[in-house]
Motif scaffolding. Structure first.
Motif, PDB file in Angstrom:
ATOM      1  N   ALA A  89       0.847  -1.092   0.042  1.00 34.99           N
ATOM      2  CA  ALA A  89      -0.087  -0.011  -0.189  1.00 34.99           C
ATOM      3  C   ALA A  89       0.640   1.266   0.080  1.00 34.99           C
ATOM      4  CB  ALA A  89      -1.051   0.137   1.172  1.00 34.99           C
ATOM      5  N   ARG A  90       2.166   1.099   0.517  1.00 34.33           N
ATOM      6  CA  ARG A  90       2.999   2.263   0.529  1.00 34.33           C
ATOM      7  C   ARG A  90       3.481   2.546  -0.916  1.00 34.33           C
ATOM      8  NH1 ARG A  90       8.304   3.096   4.092  1.00 34.33           N
ATOM      9  NH2 ARG A  90       8.623   5.073   3.636  1.00 34.33           N
ATOM     10  N   SER A  91       3.536   3.720  -1.260  1.00 31.40           N
ATOM     11  CA  SER A  91       3.983   4.207  -2.682  1.00 31.40           C
ATOM     12  C   SER A  91       5.115   5.112  -2.632  1.00 31.40           C
ATOM     13  CB  SER A  91       2.676   4.219  -3.473  1.00 31.40           C
ATOM     14  OG  SER A  91       2.112   5.477  -3.157  1.00 31.40           O
ATOM     15  N   TYR A  92       5.359   5.577  -1.491  1.00 30.19           N
ATOM     16  CA  TYR A  92       6.599   6.672  -1.459  1.00 30.19           C
ATOM     17  C   TYR A  92       7.568   6.297  -0.649  1.00 30.19           C
ATOM     18  CZ  TYR A  92       4.325   7.860   3.004  1.00 30.19           C
ATOM     19  OH  TYR A  92       3.980   7.916   4.361  1.00 30.19           O
ATOM     20  N   VAL A  93       8.744   7.056  -0.612  1.00 27.98           N
ATOM     21  CA  VAL A  93       9.786   6.753   0.082  1.00 27.98           C
ATOM     22  C   VAL A  93      10.547   8.101   0.413  1.00 27.98           C
ATOM     23  CG1 VAL A  93      10.556   4.436  -0.900  1.00 27.98           C
ATOM     24  CG2 VAL A  93      11.530   6.404  -2.006  1.00 27.98           C
ATOM     25  N   THR A  94      11.311   8.156   1.429  1.00 28.82           N
ATOM     26  CA  THR A  94      12.013   9.100   1.607  1.00 28.82           C
ATOM     27  C   THR A  94      13.303   9.387   1.017  1.00 28.82           C
ATOM     28  OG1 THR A  94      13.299   8.370   3.625  1.00 28.82           O
ATOM     29  CG2 THR A  94      11.088   9.475   3.983  1.00 28.82           C
ATOM     30  N   PRO A  95      13.875  10.499   0.576  1.00 26.87           N
ATOM     31  CA  PRO A  95      15.318  10.625   0.024  1.00 26.87           C
ATOM     32  C   PRO A  95      16.255   9.620   0.482  1.00 26.87           C
ATOM     33  CG  PRO A  95      14.444  12.701   0.119  1.00 26.87           C
ATOM     34  CD  PRO A  95      13.453  11.924   0.944  1.00 26.87           C
ATOM     35  N   SER A  96      16.431   9.543   1.911  1.00 25.20           N
ATOM     36  CA  SER A  96      17.283   8.642   2.368  1.00 25.20           C
ATOM     37  C   SER A  96      17.006   7.334   2.368  1.00 25.20           C
ATOM     38  CB  SER A  96      17.296   8.748   4.029  1.00 25.20           C
ATOM     39  OG  SER A  96      16.220   8.754   4.541  1.00 25.20           O
ATOM     40  N   GLU A  97      15.697   6.589   2.231  1.00 22.91           N
ATOM     41  CA  GLU A  97      15.299   5.330   1.915  1.00 22.91           C
ATOM     42  C   GLU A  97      15.802   5.032   0.660  1.00 22.91           C
ATOM     43  OE1 GLU A  97      11.459   4.561   4.922  1.00 22.91           O
ATOM     44  OE2 GLU A  97      11.265   5.512   2.992  1.00 22.91           O
ATOM     45  N   ASN A 128      10.331  13.996  -8.920  1.00 26.14           N
ATOM     46  CA  ASN A 128      10.096  13.505  -7.491  1.00 26.14           C
ATOM     47  C   ASN A 128      10.073  11.845  -7.709  1.00 26.14           C
ATOM     48  OD1 ASN A 128       9.138  14.271  -5.099  1.00 26.14           O
ATOM     49  ND2 ASN A 128       7.106  13.937  -5.504  1.00 26.14           N
ATOM     50  N   ARG A 129      11.151  11.450  -8.133  1.00 25.67           N
ATOM     51  CA  ARG A 129      11.039   9.801  -8.001  1.00 25.67           C
ATOM     52  C   ARG A 129      12.372   9.204  -7.739  1.00 25.67           C
ATOM     53  NH1 ARG A 129       5.719   7.723  -8.606  1.00 25.67           N
ATOM     54  NH2 ARG A 129       4.612   9.161 -10.238  1.00 25.67           N
ATOM     55  N   CYS A 130      12.338   8.012  -7.320  1.00 28.16           N
ATOM     56  CA  CYS A 130      13.762   7.346  -7.062  1.00 28.16           C
ATOM     57  C   CYS A 130      14.030   6.653  -8.294  1.00 28.16           C
ATOM     58  CB  CYS A 130      13.306   6.591  -5.859  1.00 28.16           C
ATOM     59  SG  CYS A 130      15.001   5.683  -5.203  1.00 28.16           S
ATOM     60  N   ASN A 131      15.381   7.054  -8.638  1.00 30.90           N
ATOM     61  CA  ASN A 131      15.798   6.350  -9.806  1.00 30.90           C
ATOM     62  C   ASN A 131      16.757   5.155  -9.416  1.00 30.90           C
ATOM     63  OD1 ASN A 131      14.550   8.125 -11.655  1.00 30.90           O
ATOM     64  ND2 ASN A 131      16.128   9.718 -11.454  1.00 30.90           N
ATOM     65  N   GLY A 132      16.535   3.923  -9.906  1.00 29.95           N
ATOM     66  CA  GLY A 132      17.588   2.955  -9.753  1.00 29.95           C
ATOM     67  C   GLY A 132      17.225   2.130  -8.134  1.00 29.95           C
ATOM     68  N   GLY A 133      17.948   1.026  -7.886  1.00 30.51           N
ATOM     69  CA  GLY A 133      17.818   0.572  -6.784  1.00 30.51           C
ATOM     70  C   GLY A 133      16.551  -0.397  -6.299  1.00 30.51           C
ATOM     71  N   THR A 134      16.454  -0.503  -5.149  1.00 33.99           N
ATOM     72  CA  THR A 134      15.290  -1.189  -4.703  1.00 33.99           C
ATOM     73  C   THR A 134      14.169  -0.609  -4.682  1.00 33.99           C
ATOM     74  OG1 THR A 134      15.387  -0.851  -2.492  1.00 33.99           O
ATOM     75  CG2 THR A 134      16.493  -2.991  -3.193  1.00 33.99           C
ATOM     76  N   HIS A 135      13.965   0.921  -4.806  1.00 31.42           N
ATOM     77  CA  HIS A 135      12.702   1.539  -4.847  1.00 31.42           C
ATOM     78  C   HIS A 135      12.559   2.143  -6.114  1.00 31.42           C
ATOM     79  CE1 HIS A 135      12.253   1.111  -0.459  1.00 31.42           C
ATOM     80  NE2 HIS A 135      13.658   1.377  -0.376  1.00 31.42           N
ATOM     81  N   ASP A 136      13.273   1.832  -7.196  1.00 27.17           N
ATOM     82  CA  ASP A 136      13.245   2.347  -8.605  1.00 27.17           C
ATOM     83  C   ASP A 136      11.663   2.694  -8.829  1.00 27.17           C
ATOM     84  OD1 ASP A 136      14.322   3.168 -10.911  1.00 27.17           O
ATOM     85  OD2 ASP A 136      13.706   1.486 -11.891  1.00 27.17           O
ATOM     86  N   GLY A 137      11.657   4.020  -9.192  1.00 29.41           N
ATOM     87  CA  GLY A 137      10.164   4.312  -9.822  1.00 29.41           C
ATOM     88  C   GLY A 137       9.353   4.933  -8.674  1.00 29.41           C
ATOM     89  N   GLU A 138       9.667   4.676  -7.510  1.00 25.34           N
ATOM     90  CA  GLU A 138       8.759   5.011  -6.404  1.00 25.34           C
ATOM     91  C   GLU A 138       8.631   6.441  -6.017  1.00 25.34           C
ATOM     92  OE1 GLU A 138       8.377   2.667  -2.769  1.00 25.34           O
ATOM     93  OE2 GLU A 138       9.323   1.111  -3.876  1.00 25.34           O
ATOM     94  N   GLN A 139       7.664   6.937  -5.715  1.00 26.36           N
ATOM     95  CA  GLN A 139       7.411   8.530  -5.365  1.00 26.36           C
ATOM     96  C   GLN A 139       8.266   9.049  -4.425  1.00 26.36           C
ATOM     97  OE1 GLN A 139       3.356   9.974  -5.268  1.00 26.36           O
ATOM     98  NE2 GLN A 139       4.119  11.878  -4.717  1.00 26.36           N
ATOM     99  N   ILE A 140       8.895  10.029  -4.215  1.00 26.35           N
ATOM    100  CA  ILE A 140       9.673  10.546  -3.153  1.00 26.35           C
ATOM    101  C   ILE A 140       8.743  11.466  -2.341  1.00 26.35           C
ATOM    102  CG2 ILE A 140      11.641  11.870  -2.462  1.00 26.35           C
ATOM    103  CD1 ILE A 140      13.205  10.513  -4.719  1.00 26.35           C
ATOM    104  N   ASP A 141       8.717  11.124  -1.133  1.00 26.92           N
ATOM    105  CA  ASP A 141       7.767  12.164  -0.193  1.00 26.92           C
ATOM    106  C   ASP A 141       8.823  13.213   0.514  1.00 26.92           C
ATOM    107  OD1 ASP A 141       5.657  13.163   1.304  1.00 26.92           O
ATOM    108  OD2 ASP A 141       5.808  11.835   2.667  1.00 26.92           O
TER     109      ASP A 141
END
Length: 67
Positions: free
Chosen positions: A33-41, A54-67
């Motif tokens: 259900a969680r669709s966002y991550v912090t920049p540090s995450e 406003n997205r994370c590029n690469g890694g395990t959170h690729d494409g997730e919205q940054i909050d």
């Protein structure tokens, strides 16, 4: 008599396994259900936060919205 004990043990084991699978499915659904991550995450997951989109590029959170 021994067959009944074995059958009861098999049924009990199957019931407990079913409860475990149900709990795992619920936990997975709650995490999805969680669709966002912090920049540090994003960085901890091996990605790079991109504030322009406003997205994370690469890694395990690729494409997730940054909050």
């Amino acid at each position: 008599m021994q067959i009944r004990r074995i059958l009861a043990a098999v049924i009990a084991t199957a019931a407990l396994a079913g409860l475990g699978l149900t709990g795992a499915a619920t936990a997975t659904a709650a995490q999805g259900a969680r669709s966002y991550v912090t920049p540090s995450e994003c960085k901890q997951g091996g990605g790079t936060p991109d504030p322009t989109v406003n997205r994370c590029n690469g890694g395990t959170h690729d494409g997730e919205q940054i909050d």
